[in-house]
Design a protein around this motif. Sequence first.
Motif, PDB file in Angstrom:
ATOM      1  N   ALA A   1      29.302 -63.951  55.994  1.00 52.82           N
ATOM      2  CA  ALA A   1      28.748 -65.033  55.171  1.00 52.82           C
ATOM      3  C   ALA A   1      27.512 -64.541  54.430  1.00 52.82           C
ATOM      4  CB  ALA A   1      28.409 -66.234  56.035  1.00 52.82           C
ATOM      5  N   ALA A   2      27.344 -65.035  53.215  1.00 51.41           N
ATOM      6  CA  ALA A   2      26.178 -64.634  52.415  1.00 51.41           C
ATOM      7  C   ALA A   2      24.999 -65.571  52.623  1.00 51.41           C
ATOM      8  CB  ALA A   2      26.548 -64.578  50.941  1.00 51.41           C
ATOM      9  N   THR A   3      25.278 -66.848  52.798  1.00 54.19           N
ATOM     10  CA  THR A   3      24.216 -67.841  52.975  1.00 54.19           C
ATOM     11  C   THR A   3      24.638 -68.849  54.044  1.00 54.19           C
ATOM     12  OG1 THR A   3      25.099 -69.293  51.252  1.00 54.19           O
ATOM     13  CG2 THR A   3      23.445 -67.650  50.568  1.00 54.19           C
ATOM     14  N   VAL A   4      23.675 -69.617  54.506  1.00 53.93           N
ATOM     15  CA  VAL A   4      23.930 -70.735  55.410  1.00 53.93           C
ATOM     16  C   VAL A   4      23.014 -71.873  54.989  1.00 53.93           C
ATOM     17  CG1 VAL A   4      22.264 -69.859  57.105  1.00 53.93           C
ATOM     18  CG2 VAL A   4      24.004 -71.494  57.818  1.00 53.93           C
ATOM     19  N   GLU A   5      23.563 -73.090  54.933  1.00 54.37           N
ATOM     20  CA  GLU A   5      22.806 -74.256  54.481  1.00 54.37           C
ATOM     21  C   GLU A   5      22.643 -75.244  55.632  1.00 54.37           C
ATOM     22  OE1 GLU A   5      24.598 -75.917  51.041  1.00 54.37           O
ATOM     23  OE2 GLU A   5      24.138 -74.179  49.757  1.00 54.37           O
ATOM     24  N   LEU A   6      21.421 -75.766  55.772  1.00 53.66           N
ATOM     25  CA  LEU A   6      21.084 -76.706  56.828  1.00 53.66           C
ATOM     26  C   LEU A   6      20.449 -77.944  56.211  1.00 53.66           C
ATOM     27  CD1 LEU A   6      19.300 -74.101  59.133  1.00 53.66           C
ATOM     28  CD2 LEU A   6      21.676 -74.853  59.345  1.00 53.66           C
ATOM     29  N   SER A   7      20.534 -79.071  56.903  1.00 50.95           N
ATOM     30  CA  SER A   7      19.903 -80.299  56.422  1.00 50.95           C
ATOM     31  C   SER A   7      19.586 -81.202  57.601  1.00 50.95           C
ATOM     32  CB  SER A   7      20.794 -81.040  55.417  1.00 50.95           C
ATOM     33  OG  SER A   7      21.957 -81.529  56.057  1.00 50.95           O
ATOM     34  N   CYS A   8      18.587 -82.044  57.403  1.00 43.82           N
ATOM     35  CA  CYS A   8      18.171 -83.005  58.435  1.00 43.82           C
ATOM     36  C   CYS A   8      17.608 -84.233  57.749  1.00 43.82           C
ATOM     37  CB  CYS A   8      17.130 -82.377  59.361  1.00 43.82           C
ATOM     38  SG  CYS A   8      16.431 -83.527  60.579  1.00 43.82           S
ATOM     39  N   THR A   9      18.227 -85.386  57.951  1.00 47.57           N
ATOM     40  CA  THR A   9      17.733 -86.653  57.416  1.00 47.57           C
ATOM     41  C   THR A   9      17.052 -87.429  58.535  1.00 47.57           C
ATOM     42  OG1 THR A   9      19.463 -86.767  55.735  1.00 47.57           O
ATOM     43  CG2 THR A   9      18.350 -88.823  56.306  1.00 47.57           C
ATOM     44  N   LEU A  10      15.779 -87.710  58.352  1.00 51.16           N
ATOM     45  CA  LEU A  10      14.989 -88.396  59.369  1.00 51.16           C
ATOM     46  C   LEU A  10      15.160 -89.908  59.278  1.00 51.16           C
ATOM     47  CD1 LEU A  10      11.650 -86.393  59.022  1.00 51.16           C
ATOM     48  CD2 LEU A  10      13.544 -85.952  60.583  1.00 51.16           C
ATOM     49  N   ARG A  11      14.636 -90.599  60.256  1.00 54.42           N
ATOM     50  CA  ARG A  11      14.572 -92.055  60.195  1.00 54.42           C
ATOM     51  C   ARG A  11      13.524 -92.472  59.167  1.00 54.42           C
ATOM     52  NH1 ARG A  11      13.161 -93.234  66.240  1.00 54.42           N
ATOM     53  NH2 ARG A  11      11.922 -91.368  65.814  1.00 54.42           N
ATOM     54  N   THR A  12      13.578 -93.726  58.761  1.00 53.12           N
ATOM     55  CA  THR A  12      12.640 -94.227  57.764  1.00 53.12           C
ATOM     56  C   THR A  12      11.225 -94.267  58.323  1.00 53.12           C
ATOM     57  OG1 THR A  12      14.379 -95.564  56.759  1.00 53.12           O
ATOM     58  CG2 THR A  12      12.113 -96.144  56.223  1.00 53.12           C
ATOM     59  N   VAL A  13      10.278 -93.798  57.530  1.00 51.58           N
ATOM     60  CA  VAL A  13       8.871 -93.781  57.934  1.00 51.58           C
ATOM     61  C   VAL A  13       8.343 -95.212  57.961  1.00 51.58           C
ATOM     62  CG1 VAL A  13       6.559 -92.953  57.360  1.00 51.58           C
ATOM     63  CG2 VAL A  13       8.557 -91.483  56.971  1.00 51.58           C
ATOM     64  N   ARG A  14       7.749 -95.587  59.068  1.00 51.74           N
ATOM     65  CA  ARG A  14       7.223 -96.942  59.251  1.00 51.74           C
ATOM     66  C   ARG A  14       5.706 -96.942  59.060  1.00 51.74           C
ATOM     67  NH1 ARG A  14      10.701-100.398  61.798  1.00 51.74           N
ATOM     68  NH2 ARG A  14       8.955-101.599  62.623  1.00 51.74           N
ATOM     69  N   PRO A  15       5.130 -98.068  58.640  1.00 45.71           N
ATOM     70  CA  PRO A  15       3.684 -98.095  58.435  1.00 45.71           C
ATOM     71  C   PRO A  15       2.879 -98.141  59.720  1.00 45.71           C
ATOM     72  CG  PRO A  15       4.621-100.267  58.042  1.00 45.71           C
ATOM     73  CD  PRO A  15       5.782 -99.336  58.255  1.00 45.71           C
ATOM     74  N   TRP A  16       3.516 -98.562  60.816  1.00 43.39           N
ATOM     75  CA  TRP A  16       2.788 -98.766  62.050  1.00 43.39           C
ATOM     76  C   TRP A  16       3.780 -98.841  63.194  1.00 43.39           C
ATOM     77  CZ3 TRP A  16       2.906-102.785  65.629  1.00 43.39           C
ATOM     78  CH2 TRP A  16       1.855-102.828  66.562  1.00 43.39           C
ATOM     79  N   ALA A  17       3.353 -98.439  64.398  1.00 43.13           N
ATOM     80  CA  ALA A  17       4.201 -98.531  65.587  1.00 43.13           C
ATOM     81  C   ALA A  17       3.312 -98.511  66.820  1.00 43.13           C
ATOM     82  CB  ALA A  17       5.207 -97.381  65.631  1.00 43.13           C
ATOM     83  N   GLU A  18       3.867 -98.969  67.930  1.00 41.24           N
ATOM     84  CA  GLU A  18       3.138 -98.916  69.187  1.00 41.24           C
ATOM     85  C   GLU A  18       2.896 -97.465  69.597  1.00 41.24           C
ATOM     86  OE1 GLU A  18       1.845-101.299  70.755  1.00 41.24           O
ATOM     87  OE2 GLU A  18       2.801-103.110  69.961  1.00 41.24           O
ATOM     88  N   THR A  19       1.866 -97.241  70.404  1.00 37.88           N
ATOM     89  CA  THR A  19       1.515 -95.876  70.790  1.00 37.88           C
ATOM     90  C   THR A  19       2.612 -95.206  71.599  1.00 37.88           C
ATOM     91  OG1 THR A  19       0.345 -96.780  72.710  1.00 37.88           O
ATOM     92  CG2 THR A  19      -0.957 -96.346  70.746  1.00 37.88           C
ATOM     93  N   TRP A  20       3.395 -95.994  72.313  1.00 44.45           N
ATOM     94  CA  TRP A  20       4.451 -95.403  73.121  1.00 44.45           C
ATOM     95  C   TRP A  20       5.710 -95.142  72.306  1.00 44.45           C
ATOM     96  CZ3 TRP A  20       8.399 -98.700  72.462  1.00 44.45           C
ATOM     97  CH2 TRP A  20       8.105-100.051  72.246  1.00 44.45           C
ATOM     98  N   ASP A  21       5.761 -95.661  71.101  1.00 40.51           N
ATOM     99  CA  ASP A  21       6.946 -95.528  70.268  1.00 40.51           C
ATOM    100  C   ASP A  21       6.927 -94.182  69.552  1.00 40.51           C
ATOM    101  OD1 ASP A  21       9.220 -95.979  68.787  1.00 40.51           O
ATOM    102  OD2 ASP A  21       8.693 -98.068  68.393  1.00 40.51           O
ATOM    103  N   GLU A  22       8.084 -93.618  69.316  1.00 40.50           N
ATOM    104  CA  GLU A  22       8.180 -92.333  68.629  1.00 40.50           C
ATOM    105  C   GLU A  22       8.759 -92.483  67.228  1.00 40.50           C
ATOM    106  OE1 GLU A  22      10.141 -89.395  70.965  1.00 40.50           O
ATOM    107  OE2 GLU A  22       8.609 -89.399  72.527  1.00 40.50           O
ATOM    108  N   ASP A  23       8.636 -93.662  66.648  1.00 39.82           N
ATOM    109  CA  ASP A  23       9.084 -93.848  65.270  1.00 39.82           C
ATOM    110  C   ASP A  23       8.273 -92.970  64.327  1.00 39.82           C
ATOM    111  OD1 ASP A  23      11.032 -95.635  65.857  1.00 39.82           O
ATOM    112  OD2 ASP A  23       9.859 -97.426  65.406  1.00 39.82           O
ATOM    113  N   PRO A  24       8.898 -92.461  63.267  1.00 40.92           N
ATOM    114  CA  PRO A  24       8.144 -91.650  62.297  1.00 40.92           C
ATOM    115  C   PRO A  24       7.112 -92.492  61.571  1.00 40.92           C
ATOM    116  CG  PRO A  24      10.377 -92.090  61.511  1.00 40.92           C
ATOM    117  CD  PRO A  24      10.317 -92.571  62.923  1.00 40.92           C
ATOM    118  N   LEU A  25       5.913 -91.934  61.407  1.00 42.48           N
ATOM    119  CA  LEU A  25       4.790 -92.632  60.799  1.00 42.48           C
ATOM    120  C   LEU A  25       4.271 -91.840  59.597  1.00 42.48           C
ATOM    121  CD1 LEU A  25       2.945 -93.596  64.106  1.00 42.48           C
ATOM    122  CD2 LEU A  25       4.228 -95.147  62.616  1.00 42.48           C
ATOM    123  N   PRO A  26       3.532 -92.477  58.698  1.00 37.84           N
ATOM    124  CA  PRO A  26       3.025 -91.765  57.516  1.00 37.84           C
ATOM    125  C   PRO A  26       2.144 -90.584  57.905  1.00 37.84           C
ATOM    126  CG  PRO A  26       2.691 -94.138  57.311  1.00 37.84           C
ATOM    127  CD  PRO A  26       3.131 -93.898  58.705  1.00 37.84           C
ATOM    128  N   GLY A  27       2.317 -89.493  57.191  1.00 36.41           N
ATOM    129  CA  GLY A  27       1.501 -88.321  57.475  1.00 36.41           C
ATOM    130  C   GLY A  27       2.243 -87.038  57.187  1.00 36.41           C
TER     131      GLY A  27
END
Length: 274
Positions: free
Chosen positions: A131-157
Amino acid sequence: MRTVRTLTTTLLTGAALLGAAAPASADSPTPSGSASAGAGAGPTRAGTGFRDAAFFRQGQEATASASTGAYLYWVFPADTGQRPTVRATVTLPDAALRHGSSTWRVDVYDGLRRRQPCMYGMQSRTAAKDAATVELSCTLRTVRPWAETWDEDPLPGSYFVRLTATGLPEEDLGQSFTARIGAVSAEKGGAYAADGALAAPLVPGATTEDESEADTAKPSAVEARSPEDGWSSGWWSDRWIWTAVGGVLGALAGIGGYTLTRGSGRPSRVPPAV
């Protein structure tokens, strides 16, 4: 009948307003941060860890050359309401020099260095020996404006991207390869809004005091690592449009119902006796 026609026209007008507002919260067909937005060229190097990760903005394409077995790190900003998709293309060493297949993987971490799971995409892929190349991709969950400290939701930054070969023949370690990394986001709008906002985006090395500094001669870490158009305030979302249109429709329906009830309650006029 005139009252019924008036009420029907009023409700249809409100429905049209609601339909006009709907696209604001629908998935954006054109991802934000696209390369056509003139974001400019990205970095031509990669870091070897979180601390020296090469910074790029969405829509830019970052490139780097390295040796197989090394870990490459980049970092980009993602804001509230965005659903980032990271794509990586690895140009493999010459097939004549390789001794077998190789497996490559891309991982994404948030500003707290928590690995974020991919909703979908080919996060890890094995490339054949020829093979000459390999392509990868990753789509994350939607970034939320705020979440509880125990939550692992993606946040702005900041979001860190790590690329490496997770499996290959020992004889192939140290061979040179090149990589191209990019990220774009689909705007998800108020459907993922929350009642709250972070004091500051999750940018490593930034503090809330940085946001309040009046000295603009030297940008703070938050400003230096911001998207091209800056960080959103977090209070606005297209939920305000839906709320306003819903209030208008409710008011119109109430007026129409009152008019119908008042009209049906009037006594019918009886002709005078002759």
